[in-house]
Motif scaffolding. Structure first.
Motif, PDB file in Angstrom:
ATOM      1  N   GLU A 159      -6.486  -3.261   0.836  1.00 61.34           N
ATOM      2  CA  GLU A 159      -7.086  -2.094   0.176  1.00 61.34           C
ATOM      3  C   GLU A 159      -8.371  -1.679   0.887  1.00 61.34           C
ATOM      4  O   GLU A 159      -8.589  -0.498   1.165  1.00 61.34           O
ATOM      5  CB  GLU A 159      -7.375  -2.424  -1.288  1.00 61.34           C
ATOM      6  CG  GLU A 159      -7.880  -1.266  -2.105  1.00 61.34           C
ATOM      7  CD  GLU A 159      -8.059  -1.646  -3.562  1.00 61.34           C
ATOM      8  OE1 GLU A 159      -9.182  -1.466  -4.068  1.00 61.34           O
ATOM      9  OE2 GLU A 159      -7.086  -2.125  -4.174  1.00 61.34           O
ATOM     10  N   GLU A 201      -7.589  -0.242   4.326  1.00 65.66           N
ATOM     11  CA  GLU A 201      -7.030   1.108   4.225  1.00 65.66           C
ATOM     12  C   GLU A 201      -8.135   2.123   3.908  1.00 65.66           C
ATOM     13  O   GLU A 201      -8.158   3.214   4.476  1.00 65.66           O
ATOM     14  CB  GLU A 201      -5.915   1.168   3.191  1.00 65.66           C
ATOM     15  CG  GLU A 201      -5.178   2.485   3.219  1.00 65.66           C
ATOM     16  CD  GLU A 201      -3.812   2.428   2.571  1.00 65.66           C
ATOM     17  OE1 GLU A 201      -2.971   3.252   2.953  1.00 65.66           O
ATOM     18  OE2 GLU A 201      -3.581   1.579   1.693  1.00 65.66           O
ATOM     19  N   GLU A 202      -9.054   1.771   3.024  1.00 64.53           N
ATOM     20  CA  GLU A 202     -10.183   2.652   2.719  1.00 64.53           C
ATOM     21  C   GLU A 202     -11.004   2.940   3.973  1.00 64.53           C
ATOM     22  O   GLU A 202     -11.527   4.041   4.144  1.00 64.53           O
ATOM     23  CB  GLU A 202     -11.092   2.015   1.665  1.00 64.53           C
ATOM     24  CG  GLU A 202     -10.558   2.050   0.265  1.00 64.53           C
ATOM     25  CD  GLU A 202     -11.458   1.310  -0.714  1.00 64.53           C
ATOM     26  OE1 GLU A 202     -12.685   1.192  -0.446  1.00 64.53           O
ATOM     27  OE2 GLU A 202     -10.949   0.840  -1.737  1.00 64.53           O
ATOM     28  N   TYR A 251      -4.132  -8.548  -0.851  1.00 67.30           N
ATOM     29  CA  TYR A 251      -4.123  -7.204  -1.440  1.00 67.30           C
ATOM     30  C   TYR A 251      -5.509  -6.562  -1.375  1.00 67.30           C
ATOM     31  O   TYR A 251      -5.638  -5.386  -1.010  1.00 67.30           O
ATOM     32  CB  TYR A 251      -3.644  -7.238  -2.893  1.00 67.30           C
ATOM     33  CG  TYR A 251      -2.148  -7.122  -3.057  1.00 67.30           C
ATOM     34  CD1 TYR A 251      -1.512  -5.895  -2.909  1.00 67.30           C
ATOM     35  CD2 TYR A 251      -1.369  -8.225  -3.364  1.00 67.30           C
ATOM     36  CE1 TYR A 251      -0.136  -5.775  -3.064  1.00 67.30           C
ATOM     37  CE2 TYR A 251       0.006  -8.119  -3.521  1.00 67.30           C
ATOM     38  CZ  TYR A 251       0.612  -6.893  -3.376  1.00 67.30           C
ATOM     39  OH  TYR A 251       1.974  -6.769  -3.516  1.00 67.30           O
ATOM     40  N   ARG A 252      -6.554  -7.310  -1.744  1.00 66.71           N
ATOM     41  CA  ARG A 252      -7.920  -6.760  -1.702  1.00 66.71           C
ATOM     42  C   ARG A 252      -8.318  -6.398  -0.274  1.00 66.71           C
ATOM     43  O   ARG A 252      -8.934  -5.358  -0.035  1.00 66.71           O
ATOM     44  CB  ARG A 252      -8.926  -7.758  -2.288  1.00 66.71           C
ATOM     45  CG  ARG A 252      -8.948  -7.809  -3.799  1.00 66.71           C
ATOM     46  CD  ARG A 252     -10.151  -8.577  -4.322  1.00 66.71           C
ATOM     47  NE  ARG A 252     -10.346  -9.874  -3.697  1.00 66.71           N
ATOM     48  CZ  ARG A 252      -9.778 -11.011  -4.093  1.00 66.71           C
ATOM     49  NH1 ARG A 252      -8.951 -11.016  -5.123  1.00 66.71           N
ATOM     50  NH2 ARG A 252     -10.032 -12.141  -3.480  1.00 66.71           N
ATOM     51  N   TYR A 266       2.715  -2.145   5.505  1.00 72.76           N
ATOM     52  CA  TYR A 266       1.456  -1.811   6.153  1.00 72.76           C
ATOM     53  C   TYR A 266       1.590  -1.902   7.659  1.00 72.76           C
ATOM     54  O   TYR A 266       2.332  -2.726   8.187  1.00 72.76           O
ATOM     55  CB  TYR A 266       0.345  -2.762   5.685  1.00 72.76           C
ATOM     56  CG  TYR A 266      -0.075  -2.484   4.265  1.00 72.76           C
ATOM     57  CD1 TYR A 266      -1.201  -1.711   4.004  1.00 72.76           C
ATOM     58  CD2 TYR A 266       0.655  -2.974   3.191  1.00 72.76           C
ATOM     59  CE1 TYR A 266      -1.584  -1.431   2.701  1.00 72.76           C
ATOM     60  CE2 TYR A 266       0.274  -2.706   1.892  1.00 72.76           C
ATOM     61  CZ  TYR A 266      -0.845  -1.935   1.654  1.00 72.76           C
ATOM     62  OH  TYR A 266      -1.214  -1.656   0.370  1.00 72.76           O
ATOM     63  N   HIS A 323      -0.340   2.524   4.848  1.00 71.78           N
ATOM     64  CA  HIS A 323       0.909   2.000   4.294  1.00 71.78           C
ATOM     65  C   HIS A 323       1.948   3.110   4.187  1.00 71.78           C
ATOM     66  O   HIS A 323       1.615   4.297   4.200  1.00 71.78           O
ATOM     67  CB  HIS A 323       0.684   1.355   2.930  1.00 71.78           C
ATOM     68  CG  HIS A 323       0.464   2.341   1.826  1.00 71.78           C
ATOM     69  ND1 HIS A 323      -0.750   2.907   1.562  1.00 71.78           N
ATOM     70  CD2 HIS A 323       1.321   2.876   0.917  1.00 71.78           C
ATOM     71  CE1 HIS A 323      -0.640   3.733   0.537  1.00 71.78           C
ATOM     72  NE2 HIS A 323       0.607   3.746   0.127  1.00 71.78           N
TER      73      HIS A 323
END
Length: 137
Positions: A60, A63-64, A56-57, A80, A70
């Motif tokens: 994230e 994606e940033e 998950y981290r 994703y 997603h």
């Protein structure tokens, strides 16, 4: 997107290329549309010690950085896929659950009408259309 460009993108933004990041990116690419749990299962085939919170981290962060994106293809977890392969609209059949993709060109008029009529700028990368596929109709 190649493995070399992944490394370059991460390093250019000041991030290390860790084995976990590499494995998560590879899993996203291989699975095409996968939930974090599915990505984690794929990563664990190579690195059993990776846990879901790491996945998950990592997702994230990726994606940033604009490397993955997603979509919500139902009521469950988001799926994703690589941002470089996000130029499509998802079609989800409520009958059989089949997920297919169509070109964004098919929704261009709709997007333009929303902008013209109500000033709404559509994020087509996250567009999912629910309905019934040809077989379920």
């Amino acid at each position: 997107m190649t493995e070399t460009s992944w490394h370059e993108q991460l390093r250019a933004r000041g991030y290390r290329v860790t084995p976990q990041r590499q494995l998560v990116l590879e899993a996203v690419k291989e699975c095409e549309h996968a939930t974090p749990e599915e990505i984690c299962n794929r990563v664990r085939q190579t690195a059993r010690g990776v846990n879901i919170s790491t996945v998950y981290r990592t997702l994230e962060l990726l994606e940033e950085l604009g490397m993955v994106t997603h979509s919500h293809l139902g009521h469950g977890a988001p799926t994703y896929h690589l941002a470089s392969e996000a130029d499509h609209v998802h079609l989800v059949c409520r009958g059989c659950g089949e997920i297919s993709e169509v070109s964004q060109d098919l929704v261009d008029n709709f997007v333009k009408d929303l902008d013209r009529s109500v000033g709404f700028a559509t994020d087509v990368h996250h567009l999912t259309v629910f309905g019934r596929c040809r077989n379920c109709r």
